[in-house]
Structures are given as structure tokens and as C-alpha cells.
Motif scaffolding. Structure first.
Motif, PDB file in Angstrom:
ATOM      1  N   ASP A   1       3.964 -23.473  -1.385  1.00 42.83           N
ATOM      2  CA  ASP A   1       3.668 -24.011  -2.775  1.00 42.83           C
ATOM      3  C   ASP A   1       2.222 -23.036  -3.364  1.00 42.83           C
ATOM      4  OD1 ASP A   1       5.156 -26.085  -2.655  1.00 42.83           O
ATOM      5  OD2 ASP A   1       3.448 -27.430  -2.092  1.00 42.83           O
ATOM      6  N   LYS A   2       1.625 -22.274  -2.661  1.00 40.49           N
ATOM      7  CA  LYS A   2       0.618 -21.504  -3.250  1.00 40.49           C
ATOM      8  C   LYS A   2       1.117 -20.092  -3.574  1.00 40.49           C
ATOM      9  CE  LYS A   2      -3.868 -19.598  -1.975  1.00 40.49           C
ATOM     10  NZ  LYS A   2      -4.622 -20.138  -2.953  1.00 40.49           N
ATOM     11  N   VAL A   3       2.197 -19.514  -2.525  1.00 43.54           N
ATOM     12  CA  VAL A   3       2.804 -18.322  -3.125  1.00 43.54           C
ATOM     13  C   VAL A   3       3.738 -18.620  -3.821  1.00 43.54           C
ATOM     14  CG1 VAL A   3       4.339 -16.850  -1.796  1.00 43.54           C
ATOM     15  CG2 VAL A   3       2.445 -17.527  -0.503  1.00 43.54           C
ATOM     16  N   LEU A   4       4.361 -19.767  -4.289  1.00 37.66           N
ATOM     17  CA  LEU A   4       5.550 -19.772  -5.281  1.00 37.66           C
ATOM     18  C   LEU A   4       4.670 -20.054  -6.592  1.00 37.66           C
ATOM     19  CD1 LEU A   4       8.145 -20.475  -6.510  1.00 37.66           C
ATOM     20  CD2 LEU A   4       7.651 -23.092  -5.840  1.00 37.66           C
ATOM     21  N   ASN A   5       3.556 -20.656  -6.392  1.00 41.91           N
ATOM     22  CA  ASN A   5       2.592 -20.630  -7.820  1.00 41.91           C
ATOM     23  C   ASN A   5       2.157 -19.378  -8.546  1.00 41.91           C
ATOM     24  OD1 ASN A   5       1.072 -22.072  -9.745  1.00 41.91           O
ATOM     25  ND2 ASN A   5      -0.747 -21.615  -8.622  1.00 41.91           N
ATOM     26  N   LEU A   6       1.882 -18.654  -7.438  1.00 42.23           N
ATOM     27  CA  LEU A   6       1.305 -17.153  -7.500  1.00 42.23           C
ATOM     28  C   LEU A   6       2.671 -16.202  -8.238  1.00 42.23           C
ATOM     29  CD1 LEU A   6      -0.707 -16.066  -4.384  1.00 42.23           C
ATOM     30  CD2 LEU A   6      -1.539 -16.569  -6.763  1.00 42.23           C
ATOM     31  N   ALA A   7       3.818 -16.565  -7.788  1.00 39.49           N
ATOM     32  CA  ALA A   7       4.958 -15.643  -8.117  1.00 39.49           C
ATOM     33  C   ALA A   7       5.176 -16.091  -9.664  1.00 39.49           C
ATOM     34  CB  ALA A   7       5.981 -16.146  -7.401  1.00 39.49           C
ATOM     35  N   LYS A   8       5.134 -17.719  -9.941  1.00 42.65           N
ATOM     36  CA  LYS A   8       5.452 -18.183 -11.165  1.00 42.65           C
ATOM     37  C   LYS A   8       4.361 -17.533 -12.217  1.00 42.65           C
ATOM     38  CE  LYS A   8       7.695 -22.407 -10.037  1.00 42.65           C
ATOM     39  NZ  LYS A   8       7.484 -24.072  -9.806  1.00 42.65           N
ATOM     40  N   ILE A   9       3.148 -17.437 -11.758  1.00 42.56           N
ATOM     41  CA  ILE A   9       2.089 -16.980 -12.567  1.00 42.56           C
ATOM     42  C   ILE A   9       2.299 -15.657 -13.126  1.00 42.56           C
ATOM     43  CG2 ILE A   9      -0.263 -16.231 -12.823  1.00 42.56           C
ATOM     44  CD1 ILE A   9      -1.015 -18.872 -11.219  1.00 42.56           C
TER      45      ILE A   9
ATOM     46  N   THR B   1       0.803  -1.247  -0.185  1.00 39.38           N
ATOM     47  CA  THR B   1       0.130   0.073   0.086  1.00 39.38           C
ATOM     48  C   THR B   1       0.899   1.314   0.136  1.00 39.38           C
ATOM     49  OG1 THR B   1      -0.130  -0.212   2.442  1.00 39.38           O
ATOM     50  CG2 THR B   1      -1.929  -0.938   1.289  1.00 39.38           C
ATOM     51  N   VAL B   2       2.040   1.183   0.762  1.00 36.63           N
ATOM     52  CA  VAL B   2       2.924   2.474   0.796  1.00 36.63           C
ATOM     53  C   VAL B   2       4.356   2.168   0.237  1.00 36.63           C
ATOM     54  CG1 VAL B   2       3.816   4.012   2.492  1.00 36.63           C
ATOM     55  CG2 VAL B   2       1.443   3.139   2.996  1.00 36.63           C
ATOM     56  N   VAL B   3       4.929   1.314   0.678  1.00 35.07           N
ATOM     57  CA  VAL B   3       6.311   1.043   0.206  1.00 35.07           C
ATOM     58  C   VAL B   3       6.267   0.826  -1.171  1.00 35.07           C
ATOM     59  CG1 VAL B   3       8.468  -0.151   0.574  1.00 35.07           C
ATOM     60  CG2 VAL B   3       6.976   0.260   2.392  1.00 35.07           C
ATOM     61  N   PHE B   4       5.491  -0.093  -1.814  1.00 31.47           N
ATOM     62  CA  PHE B   4       5.712  -0.507  -3.241  1.00 31.47           C
ATOM     63  C   PHE B   4       4.122  -0.595  -3.778  1.00 31.47           C
ATOM     64  CE2 PHE B   4       9.826  -2.168  -2.027  1.00 31.47           C
ATOM     65  CZ  PHE B   4      10.620  -1.235  -2.740  1.00 31.47           C
ATOM     66  N   PRO B   5       3.469   0.542  -3.908  1.00 34.83           N
ATOM     67  CA  PRO B   5       2.134   0.290  -4.343  1.00 34.83           C
ATOM     68  C   PRO B   5       1.940  -0.031  -5.872  1.00 34.83           C
ATOM     69  CG  PRO B   5       2.851   2.832  -4.282  1.00 34.83           C
ATOM     70  CD  PRO B   5       3.822   1.829  -3.429  1.00 34.83           C
ATOM     71  N   LYS B   6       3.168  -0.302  -6.398  1.00 38.67           N
ATOM     72  CA  LYS B   6       3.079  -0.809  -7.832  1.00 38.67           C
ATOM     73  C   LYS B   6       3.738  -2.122  -8.235  1.00 38.67           C
ATOM     74  CE  LYS B   6       2.554   3.674 -10.077  1.00 38.67           C
ATOM     75  NZ  LYS B   6       3.237   4.542 -11.070  1.00 38.67           N
ATOM     76  N   ALA B   7       3.845  -2.892  -6.809  1.00 40.50           N
ATOM     77  CA  ALA B   7       4.476  -4.106  -6.891  1.00 40.50           C
ATOM     78  C   ALA B   7       3.772  -4.984  -7.652  1.00 40.50           C
ATOM     79  CB  ALA B   7       4.364  -4.735  -5.231  1.00 40.50           C
ATOM     80  N   ASP B   8       4.819  -5.837  -8.533  1.00 42.48           N
ATOM     81  CA  ASP B   8       4.129  -6.778  -9.549  1.00 42.48           C
ATOM     82  C   ASP B   8       3.338  -7.937  -8.782  1.00 42.48           C
ATOM     83  OD1 ASP B   8       6.035  -6.100 -11.730  1.00 42.48           O
ATOM     84  OD2 ASP B   8       7.195  -6.302 -10.239  1.00 42.48           O
ATOM     85  N   LEU B   9       3.510  -8.384  -7.677  1.00 44.33           N
ATOM     86  CA  LEU B   9       2.651  -9.297  -6.932  1.00 44.33           C
ATOM     87  C   LEU B   9       2.513  -8.936  -5.530  1.00 44.33           C
ATOM     88  CD1 LEU B   9       1.138 -11.975  -6.626  1.00 44.33           C
ATOM     89  CD2 LEU B   9       3.532 -13.144  -6.231  1.00 44.33           C
ATOM     90  N   LYS B  10       1.067  -8.642  -4.914  1.00 42.98           N
ATOM     91  CA  LYS B  10       0.940  -8.314  -3.677  1.00 42.98           C
ATOM     92  C   LYS B  10       0.147  -9.592  -3.101  1.00 42.98           C
ATOM     93  CE  LYS B  10       0.354  -3.402  -4.736  1.00 42.98           C
ATOM     94  NZ  LYS B  10      -0.324  -2.256  -4.870  1.00 42.98           N
ATOM     95  N   ILE B  11       0.426 -10.119  -1.898  1.00 43.60           N
ATOM     96  CA  ILE B  11       0.003 -10.996  -1.173  1.00 43.60           C
ATOM     97  C   ILE B  11      -0.462 -10.312   0.194  1.00 43.60           C
ATOM     98  CG2 ILE B  11       0.304 -13.196  -0.121  1.00 43.60           C
ATOM     99  CD1 ILE B  11       2.112 -13.769  -2.272  1.00 43.60           C
ATOM    100  N   PHE B  12      -1.474 -10.683   0.839  1.00 42.96           N
ATOM    101  CA  PHE B  12      -2.109 -10.423   2.220  1.00 42.96           C
ATOM    102  C   PHE B  12      -2.274 -11.497   2.898  1.00 42.96           C
ATOM    103  CE2 PHE B  12      -4.785  -8.976   5.476  1.00 42.96           C
ATOM    104  CZ  PHE B  12      -4.349  -7.797   5.886  1.00 42.96           C
ATOM    105  N   MET B  13      -1.467 -11.951   3.958  1.00 42.68           N
ATOM    106  CA  MET B  13      -1.486 -13.042   4.853  1.00 42.68           C
ATOM    107  C   MET B  13      -2.433 -12.695   6.074  1.00 42.68           C
ATOM    108  SD  MET B  13       0.623 -15.227   3.218  1.00 42.68           S
ATOM    109  CE  MET B  13       1.107 -16.321   4.216  1.00 42.68           C
ATOM    110  N   THR B  14      -3.307 -13.842   6.444  1.00 44.84           N
ATOM    111  CA  THR B  14      -4.049 -13.638   7.595  1.00 44.84           C
ATOM    112  C   THR B  14      -4.301 -14.720   8.140  1.00 44.84           C
ATOM    113  OG1 THR B  14      -6.349 -12.648   8.247  1.00 44.84           O
ATOM    114  CG2 THR B  14      -6.276 -13.979   6.179  1.00 44.84           C
TER     115      THR B  14
END
Length: 231
Positions: free
Chosen positions: A217-225, A138-151
Motif C-alpha cells: 500500500d505504501k509503495v503503490l501510494n508513492l507510485a500513484k503520487i 544510482t547506476v542503471v536508471f539514475p533519472k528514474a521517476d520514482l526511487k525507493i530504498f528498502m531496508t
């Protein structure tokens, strides 16, 4: 091969750092633990008598910010970069429940956030970075190529944190850890400057019932996509 910027945000003890380290190692990227940077400032405040109990000399901390130098040095035996404060390795000393109790208050100070955000943006300006924290997408890299929110549920996160501290030899009670998690959630989400919120374009992952392998595995798959999409 193109290198992307990956931002991983989320609540405390959601495993952000664990999966970010794994992902950075797999991709050969730089990993930056922004939470450790705020912990380092909190540790400095504690060591210099600026914060204790309910007393917090905010003005003095702001005045002394130029004296605070935070850096990361890769530890080959551990397999990740450890945080240094003014040239001294404080990696283990900032992971205590006591530091956890102050870090959200310190992170709420605009001058502290400005100083650290500038450093974080410099670290990741060329891409090829995995950065985790509270306001990366939201602040540091608002244009990041991949954003993940963990909860995950507060109870699940508290149990993870409790087990981590006990295994390290700390004498803590689960009820105290849970209270700390809940207090940090409130402070992080309600501070005026850069509150913890999910970026509109972030992908949410609730890992309450995930194993570490399933999470990676889930996060890696998102990065590969994401990588496939920009090549």
C-alpha cells in the motif's frame, strides 16, 4: 497514460522482489529482477567449476561472459517472469543459500556489471518498468521517476529468508542464513564498482515491522503520487 520508471533498491531479503512484482502486476508494467540476473551468472560459474569455496577463477568467467545469455519468460501459472540461462529455466535453482553465498562476489566484477547493466537499461528504456536490485536508482536508471530504498534489520531479513528456504524444503540453519545476510551486506556496500548506497532522491522504507499489505500500500501510494505529478 504516461508510464514511469520505478527503481527499487535495498539490502538482500528486504522484500524488494515481492513488492516489485506486486506493483508491476497492478500497474501492468514489466518487472525485471536484476538480482536474478546476477544469480544466473553465479550459477553459471558454479556449474562450470569457476567458483567454489574460496576459489574463484575471475579471468575465466570474464572470458566466458559472451557465452552467457540471460532472459525472462512469463509463467502464467506463477504470475511472474522466470529467469532462463542459455534457454534453460533456472528460476528455482538460483534461489539456494549456496548461490546466495557467491552472488555478491560475482556482482563485484566490473565486467559482469557492465554486461548486465547494459541489458537492464535496454529492458527499461521505454518506461513502464519496475526494476529491483542494488544499483538501479544510482547506476542503471539514475533519472528514474520514482526511487525507493528498502531496508530492515539483518535479523528480520535473515528470519524471512530462513522461513522461505525451510518452507521450500531446504535444510538450513538460521545462524547460517544470518551470517550470509551480514556478509552480503558488507560485500554489497563495500565493493568498488557500483556499491549499494541509497540514492539522494530515493524514498527510504524500513519494513522491519510492516506486513506485506502495508508495504505494498505504501509503495503503490508513492507510485500513484508520482504518476499524478507527471500527468
Amino acid at each position: 497514460m504516461s508510464k514511469i520508471t520505478i527503481a527499487i533498491d535495498g539490502f538482500s531479503s528486504t522484500g524488494k522482489s515481492t513488492v516489485a512484482k506486486q506493483l508491476a502486476k497492478y500497474l501492468g508494467y514489466v518487472y525485471v529482477d536484476t538480482g536474478a540476473m546476477y544469480r544466473a551468472v553465479s550459477f553459471y560459474a558454479m556449474e562450470n567449476g569457476l567458483i567454489s569455496g574460496e576459489d574463484f577463477n575471475i579471468e575465466a568467467l570474464i572470458y566466458q561472459l559472451p557465452k552467457i545469455e540471460i532472459s525472462f519468460k512469463f509463467n502464467k501459472s506463477e504470475g511472474f517472469a522466470e529467469v532462463y540461462l542459455n534457454g534453460i529455466n533456472i528460476e528455482k535453482r538460483i534461489r539456494t543459500l549456496e548461490v546466495s553465498g557467491f552472488v555478491s562476489k560475482v556482482a563485484a566484477i566490473s565486467e559482469v556489471r557492465q554486461k548486465l547493466v547494459e541489458q537492464q537499461q535496454e529492458m527499461g528504456k521505454n518506461g513502464g518498468v519496475v526494476m529491483d536490485g542494488r544499483d538501479i536508482g544510482t547506476v542503471v536508471f539514475p533519472k528514474a521517476d520514482l526511487k525507493i530504498f528498502m531496508t530492515a534489520s539483518a535479523e528480520t531479513r535473515a528470519k524471512r529468508r530462513y522461513d522461505e528456504l525451510i518452507n521450500r524444503g531446504d535444510q538450513v540453519k538460521y545462524v547460517d542464513v544470518l551470517k550470509n545476510v551480514q556478509e552480503r551486506d558488507y560485500l554489497d556496500s563495500n565493493r568498488e564498482d557500483s556499491p549499494l548506497v541509497k540514492a539522494e532522491d530515493a524514498i527510504e522504507i524500513n519494513n522491519s515491522n510492516m506486513t506485506l499489505d502495508e508495504q505494498f500500500d505504501k509503495v503503490l501510494n508513492l507510485a500513484k503520487i508520482t504518476l499524478e505529478g507527471i500527468e
